[in-house]
Scaffold this motif. Structure first.
Motif, PDB file in Angstrom:
ATOM      1  N   THR A   2       0.849  -1.185   0.000  1.00 56.53           N
ATOM      2  CA  THR A   2       0.000   0.000   0.000  1.00 56.53           C
ATOM      3  C   THR A   2       0.884   1.234   0.000  1.00 56.53           C
ATOM      4  N   ASN A   3       0.624   2.149  -0.922  1.00 55.44           N
ATOM      5  CA  ASN A   3       1.369   3.406  -0.993  1.00 55.44           C
ATOM      6  C   ASN A   3       0.621   4.462  -0.197  1.00 55.44           C
ATOM      7  N   LEU A   4       1.359   5.160   0.640  1.00 52.05           N
ATOM      8  CA  LEU A   4       0.762   6.119   1.564  1.00 52.05           C
ATOM      9  C   LEU A   4       1.470   7.458   1.489  1.00 52.05           C
ATOM     10  N   GLN A   5       0.762   8.497   1.925  1.00 56.68           N
ATOM     11  CA  GLN A   5       1.389   9.802   2.128  1.00 56.68           C
ATOM     12  C   GLN A   5       1.140  10.182   3.582  1.00 56.68           C
ATOM     13  N   ILE A   6       2.179  10.058   4.386  1.00 52.47           N
ATOM     14  CA  ILE A   6       2.086  10.308   5.820  1.00 52.47           C
ATOM     15  C   ILE A   6       2.940  11.524   6.163  1.00 52.47           C
ATOM     16  N   GLU A  18      -6.829  -4.910   5.425  1.00 51.69           N
ATOM     17  CA  GLU A  18      -7.738  -4.619   6.541  1.00 51.69           C
ATOM     18  C   GLU A  18      -7.002  -4.143   7.794  1.00 51.69           C
ATOM     19  N   THR A  19      -5.678  -4.098   7.750  1.00 49.62           N
ATOM     20  CA  THR A  19      -4.893  -3.644   8.902  1.00 49.62           C
ATOM     21  C   THR A  19      -5.277  -2.213   9.243  1.00 49.62           C
ATOM     22  N   PRO A  20      -5.599  -1.938  10.517  1.00 45.81           N
ATOM     23  CA  PRO A  20      -5.931  -0.567  10.901  1.00 45.81           C
ATOM     24  C   PRO A  20      -4.738   0.383  10.702  1.00 45.81           C
ATOM     25  N   LEU A  21      -5.028   1.577  10.243  1.00 44.37           N
ATOM     26  CA  LEU A  21      -4.024   2.616  10.044  1.00 44.37           C
ATOM     27  C   LEU A  21      -3.178   2.807  11.298  1.00 44.37           C
ATOM     28  N   LEU A  22      -3.796   2.764  12.462  1.00 42.03           N
ATOM     29  CA  LEU A  22      -3.070   2.947  13.724  1.00 42.03           C
ATOM     30  C   LEU A  22      -1.860   2.036  13.811  1.00 42.03           C
ATOM     31  N   PRO A  61      -9.235   1.045   8.003  1.00 44.80           N
ATOM     32  CA  PRO A  61      -8.320   0.103   7.346  1.00 44.80           C
ATOM     33  C   PRO A  61      -7.351   0.838   6.433  1.00 44.80           C
ATOM     34  N   ILE A  62      -6.162   0.289   6.323  1.00 46.12           N
ATOM     35  CA  ILE A  62      -5.130   0.907   5.498  1.00 46.12           C
ATOM     36  C   ILE A  62      -5.604   1.074   4.056  1.00 46.12           C
ATOM     37  N   SER A  63      -6.467   0.201   3.593  1.00 40.52           N
ATOM     38  CA  SER A  63      -6.981   0.307   2.222  1.00 40.52           C
ATOM     39  C   SER A  63      -7.755   1.600   2.009  1.00 40.52           C
ATOM     40  N   ALA A  64      -8.325   2.180   3.066  1.00 45.18           N
ATOM     41  CA  ALA A  64      -9.130   3.396   2.953  1.00 45.18           C
ATOM     42  C   ALA A  64      -8.289   4.660   2.854  1.00 45.18           C
TER      43      ALA A  64
END
Length: 155
Positions: A2-6, A18-22, A61-64
């Motif tokens: 999963t590509n993210l911008q944090i 489904e892993t929670p963002l936290l 979820p990380i997917s969101a």
């Protein structure tokens, strides 16, 4: 993957969708300012901003969040409103144990970015999803009002 911008940085995480963002923030990226409180979005300790809006990262979820901007408490020292809110928190001695304060600050910043001059009722409504076991609610409200005044003066 999963590509993210944090906090303005491109990141990636190889975790189930489904892993929670936290848990991605804390366990995969080492951003431990966002706290686990209840795991059911009831206490607000895990509050972060998703595209500028406060959300509960324990149930997101990380997917969101793929393709969206996530901001954590760690980014607030480089955020204009975040700096003012944090300074008010320190000046008024808001924190007691401090555990919930990252989430409290994230909710307060979210409020002040959408409402620069909130009433007591609006503050209480915006902060109602954040629990402080130490009961620092009067100081939290006072710090939000102080930050709002300073932000109004800065315009």
């Amino acid at each position: 993957m999963t590509n993210l911008q944090i906090n303005g940085q491109k990141q990636s995480a190889d975790v189930p969708q489904e892993t929670p963002l936290l848990w991605v923030l804390r366990d995969e990226l080492g951003l431990c300012g966002t706290k686990f409180g209840c795991g059911m979005a009831l206490c607000g300790a895990c509050t972060v901003h998703l595209d500028g809006q406060p959300i509960r990262s324990c149930i997101t979820p990380i997917s969101a969040v793929e393709g969206k901007k996530v901001s954590t408490i760690e980014s607030m020292e480089s955020d204009r409103v975040g700096k003012v809110v944090q300074a008010a928190w320190v000046e008024l001695g808001v924190a007691q144990c401090g555990y919930c304060q990252g989430g409290q600050i994230m909710s307060a910043v979210g409020l002040l970015k959408t409402n620069g001059k909130p009433t007591d009722k609006q503050i209480d409504e915006a902060m109602s999803g954040n629990i402080c076991r130490c009961g620092t609610y009067p100081r939290i409200r006072a710090a939000i009002k102080l930050a709002a005044q300073r932000l109004q003066g800065a315009k």
